[in-house]
Write an enzyme that holds these catalytic residues in place. Sequence first.
Site, PDB file in Angstrom:
ATOM      1  N   GLU A 101       0.891   3.808   1.883  1.00 27.40           N
ATOM      2  CA  GLU A 101       1.354   4.178   3.226  1.00 27.40           C
ATOM      3  C   GLU A 101       2.537   3.328   3.672  1.00 27.40           C
ATOM      4  O   GLU A 101       3.520   3.854   4.208  1.00 27.40           O
ATOM      5  CB  GLU A 101       0.228   4.009   4.265  1.00 27.40           C
ATOM      6  CG  GLU A 101      -1.004   4.821   3.989  1.00 27.40           C
ATOM      7  CD  GLU A 101      -2.089   4.062   3.234  1.00 27.40           C
ATOM      8  OE1 GLU A 101      -3.267   4.244   3.579  1.00 27.40           O
ATOM      9  OE2 GLU A 101      -1.759   3.294   2.306  1.00 27.40           O
ATOM     10  N   CYS A 142      -2.364  -0.557   7.491  1.00 24.33           N
ATOM     11  CA  CYS A 142      -1.636   0.707   7.404  1.00 24.33           C
ATOM     12  C   CYS A 142      -1.762   1.509   8.694  1.00 24.33           C
ATOM     13  O   CYS A 142      -0.786   2.106   9.153  1.00 24.33           O
ATOM     14  CB  CYS A 142      -2.113   1.511   6.211  1.00 24.33           C
ATOM     15  SG  CYS A 142      -1.699   0.707   4.634  1.00 24.33           S
ATOM     16  N   HIS A 173       0.852  -1.190   0.000  1.00 23.62           N
ATOM     17  CA  HIS A 173       0.000   0.000   0.000  1.00 23.62           C
ATOM     18  C   HIS A 173       0.888   1.240   0.000  1.00 23.62           C
ATOM     19  O   HIS A 173       2.036   1.202   0.469  1.00 23.62           O
ATOM     20  CB  HIS A 173      -0.877   0.021   1.247  1.00 23.62           C
ATOM     21  CG  HIS A 173      -1.944  -1.017   1.255  1.00 23.62           C
ATOM     22  ND1 HIS A 173      -3.060  -0.907   2.041  1.00 23.62           N
ATOM     23  CD2 HIS A 173      -2.074  -2.189   0.578  1.00 23.62           C
ATOM     24  CE1 HIS A 173      -3.838  -1.954   1.864  1.00 23.62           C
ATOM     25  NE2 HIS A 173      -3.254  -2.759   0.976  1.00 23.62           N
TER      26      HIS A 173
END
Length: 156
Positions: free
Chosen positions: A48, A79, A46
């Site tokens: 993040e 995250c 992801h």
Amino acid sequence: MELALQQARLAPLVGEVPIGAVLVSDNHIIAAAHNYREISQDPTAHAEIITIRKAAEQLKTWRLTNTTLYVTLEPCPMCAGAIVQARIARVVFGAWDPKAGACGSILDIPSERRFNHRVQVTGGLREEESRGLLQEFFRTKREALAEQRKLSKSVF
């Protein structure tokens, strides 16, 4: 947030969902990324997580205290957990995620009192633009899929 949106706009160019993240400290950009799940076939890739990894490498510490993470979509549980573990001080996100959000929508991991670190969260900054990027991406994917189905029916 503009830089996170810029990262998000780059993602569809390589087949990724348009989510971007930027980590800042004292008005200096430490790291930035967009999603890389499709490219890397890694469910943890992801925006993040990649941004946090880059920042930790850049700063040579996993403790990212006194930083702010800007992200175009409300962080998911994974995250949000990484944000807490990295000791990030603040998260600012664009669109709320009613299906997987863990910063207030479904869960609120950053403010969980049982953790030894809490994160200040601000949601909804440039929300319409962030949501619009996601909606356009998935609309385009649905249209392409419908066109493929139509073509395959005409072949057979």
